[in-house]
Design an enzyme around this catalytic site. Structure first.
Site, PDB file in Angstrom:
ATOM      1  CD  GLU A   1      -7.051 -46.957  30.312  1.00  0.00           C
ATOM      2  OE1 GLU A   1      -6.894 -45.730  30.150  1.00  0.00           O
ATOM      3  OE2 GLU A   1      -8.036 -47.451  30.872  1.00  0.00           O
TER       4      GLU A   1
ATOM      5  CG  ASN B   1     -15.014 -47.668  27.529  1.00  0.00           C
ATOM      6  OD1 ASN B   1     -14.813 -48.839  27.730  1.00  0.00           O
ATOM      7  ND2 ASN B   1     -14.343 -46.723  28.155  1.00  0.00           N
TER       8      ASN B   1
ATOM      9  CG  HIS C   1     -14.046 -41.994  34.427  1.00  0.00           C
ATOM     10  ND1 HIS C   1     -14.020 -42.546  35.676  1.00  0.00           N
ATOM     11  CD2 HIS C   1     -13.378 -42.876  33.609  1.00  0.00           C
ATOM     12  CE1 HIS C   1     -13.375 -43.702  35.638  1.00  0.00           C
ATOM     13  NE2 HIS C   1     -12.968 -43.919  34.394  1.00  0.00           N
TER      14      HIS C   1
ATOM     15  CG  PHE D   1     -11.840 -48.424  24.118  1.00  0.00           C
ATOM     16  CD1 PHE D   1     -10.454 -48.332  23.997  1.00  0.00           C
ATOM     17  CD2 PHE D   1     -12.350 -49.407  24.942  1.00  0.00           C
ATOM     18  CE1 PHE D   1      -9.605 -49.199  24.667  1.00  0.00           C
ATOM     19  CE2 PHE D   1     -11.505 -50.275  25.629  1.00  0.00           C
ATOM     20  CZ  PHE D   1     -10.135 -50.167  25.498  1.00  0.00           C
TER      21      PHE D   1
ATOM     22  CE1 TYR E   1       6.673 -23.072  -9.787  1.00  0.00           C
ATOM     23  CE2 TYR E   1       7.308 -24.206  -7.771  1.00  0.00           C
ATOM     24  CZ  TYR E   1       7.547 -23.892  -9.093  1.00  0.00           C
ATOM     25  OH  TYR E   1       8.651 -24.413  -9.725  1.00  0.00           O
TER      26      TYR E   1
ATOM     27  NE  ARG F   1       3.663 -21.948 -13.048  1.00  0.00           N
ATOM     28  CZ  ARG F   1       4.977 -22.142 -13.092  1.00  0.00           C
ATOM     29  NH1 ARG F   1       5.456 -23.286 -13.565  1.00  0.00           N
ATOM     30  NH2 ARG F   1       5.814 -21.233 -12.663  1.00  0.00           N
TER      31      ARG F   1
ATOM     32  CE1 TYR G   1     -11.935 -53.022  32.944  1.00  0.00           C
ATOM     33  CE2 TYR G   1     -13.184 -52.604  30.936  1.00  0.00           C
ATOM     34  CZ  TYR G   1     -12.365 -52.154  31.956  1.00  0.00           C
ATOM     35  OH  TYR G   1     -11.980 -50.837  31.985  1.00  0.00           O
TER      36      TYR G   1
END
Length: 495
Positions: free
Chosen positions: A412, A197, A85, A328, A279, A282, A55
């Site tokens: 994906e 990746n 990409h 990844f 608060y 405190r 792959y």
């Protein structure tokens, strides 16, 4: 210039802090060079004899994993990957984050499981060492197959494409390569995947946020203590005995810090008419402390991540194995950043409430902390600004990690959205800096109405330095300038 050597040893928080604060030249250790070359040589031999598809090495990417690529086109495949990409969009990522992206990717590749060429990693470090900052945009990562889009933009310049900042100017990367006499890197099999990746976009944002937060948490305690003094508050809620019987570590640490900051204060030791404080004063140990506990968890996640191999497939040269998996996937970071975002939002939330208490005209303080109100609005509107920032942080605190959108034609089918979790964390952090700066302005102003009484030596020293930057407000003036000065003071002053 200082030098830092990349080794297989873990990057520590201390090392990251030094690299963040001081310019360093980054070099590869001999052992890292050996591991890089060992892995690359194995992969080259593997490709000569491998008949089965691997792959991303001899196949296409994502849902195109069933498309085989000829040996002659393996280099072009990797270059096409980087170009196609590079789809990050939006606002340019800050240079301090981009430099960490370069460093963290070089460190990850140097561990010797990614098959990157030595020249590729050396060129990444050339960029770092010469302040060549690739132009990367802050949106486009799903945080699943790593940070594909922004990392592609980050590494376009390696192949002579994209843009970089160099010597204060944005230029085509090809021009800067020519300036140094560098040829574009000829990517080899798997290298595009090794570069794209990975979780370095998410990780770099987290590293920068957490390094800044280390200081900001100390400021929150110090400014909160000053507000307590200005409000004529009580010290009893910070008694060690209270926190020993509810021993959350952050709570104990915050109560201890507050006691130390308030030590030898004239104001805190005098008798009080009121028996309790709101608060927001405190409960500082409980609220600030929970933020510290969250921080300690998140820094552990981030340190594990930056010392991990997060590309795909992973090469195990000594085992004669190339294994495709999911290292990844950004889920560990996405969940941690969403947790940190919620905690940071609460740090801003409680700060704004202390600011609001100081301007109400309570406990002898004038309304809006100005002597002649009506004619003057005083500190009315800085609280508006703080409230607006708190509201925006609450919006940003919606967890990115609860969402997942299918991508790559169903291959994906679960993504972390960690990239968005990472970028909004820095936005929340900047808002909290402004919120605390506004509180500091209000507390310093209010303290002047307590004179001649004095607070602790620690806080008196702080006031002396701060009031040189932001003077007492006797009548209205342009306030955004003071807010900017107060924020700059928090960012630069020693604490």
């Amino acid at each position: 210039m200082h030098s830092y050597q990349i080794t297989p040893n873990a990057l520590t928080l201390e090392a990251l802090q030094q690299l963040f604060e001081t310019p360093h030249k980054i070099v590869l250790s001999d052992i890292s060079r050996q591991k890089i070359q060992h892995c690359r040589s194995y992969l080259d031999r593997k490709m000569e004899t491998q008949s089965e598809p691997v792959y991303g090495v001899t196949t296409g990417f994502g849902s195109l994993c069933n498309k085989s690529i000829s040996r002659e086109e393996l280099g072009r495949l990797q270059e096409n990957l980087v170009m196609s990409h590079a789809c990050s969009v939006g606002t340019e990522v800050a240079s301090e984050v981009v430099k960490f992206m370069l460093l963290l990717k070089a460190h990850a590749l140097s561990l010797g499981y990614s098959g990157a060429q030595l020249i590729t990693i050396e060129r990444i470090l050339d960029f770092y060492n010469n302040d060549i900052i690739p132009v990367v945009y802050d949106r486009g990562s799903l945080g699943a197959s790593g940070d594909l889009a922004p990392l592609a933009n980050l590494f376009l310049p390696l192949i002579g494409k994209g843009e970089v900042y160099f010597q204060g100017k944005k230029s085509p990367a090809s021009e800067v390569l020519k300036h140094f006499g560098w040829e574009p890197v000829a990517l080899q099999s798997k290298e595009g995947l090794a570069l794209l990746n990975g979780t370095q976009f998410m990780s770099a944002h987290g590293v920068v946020a957490l390094l800044k937060l280390t200081r900001l948490m100390k400021w929150a305690d110090t400014i909160g203590a000053l507000s307590l003094e200005a409000f004529d508050g009580r010290v009893e809620p910070f008694d060690a005995r209270l926190h020993q019987i509810r021993p959350h570590q952050g709570q104990i640490a915050t109560a201890t810090a507050l006691r130390n900051i308030l030590k030898d204060s004239e104001l805190i030791s005098r008798s009080k008419k009121h028996v309790q404080d709101p608060y927001s004063f405190r409960c500082m140990p409980q609220v600030h402390g929970a933020v510290k506990d969250c921080f300690n968890y998140v820094i552990g996640v981030v340190l594990t991540e930056v010392n991990s191999v997060t590309d795909n497939p992973i090469v195990f040269p000594d085992d004669d194995a190339v294994i495709s998996g999911g290292n990844f996937h950004g889920q560990p970071l996405a969940l941690a950043y969403d947790f940190m975002a919620i905690a940071l939002t609460q740090l801003g939330n409680i700060s704004e409430r202390r600011t609001a208490q100081l301007i109400l005209g309570l406990r002898g303080l004038p309304e809006y902390l100005i002597a002649e109100s009506g004619l003057n609005s005083g500190f009315m509107i800085p609280q508006y600004a703080a409230a607006a920032l708190v509201n925006q942080n609450k919006t940003y605190s919606h967890p990115s990690s609860v969402d997942s959108i299918v991508s790559s034609n169903g291959q994906e089918d679960h993504v972390s959205m960690g990239g968005n979790a990472a970028t909004k964390l820095l936005k929340i952090l900047e808002n909290v800096e402004y919120i605390l700066a506004i509180e500091l302005m209000n507390a310093a102003q209010a303290m002047e109405f307590r004179r001649p009484a004095k607070t602790s030596p620690v806080l008196e020293q702080l006031l002396e330095k701060f009031t040189k930057e932001v003077a007492f407000l006797s009548e209205d003036r342009v306030m955004y300038v003071d807010i900017q000065k107060a924020k700059a003071f928090i960012e630069k002053a020693l604490i």
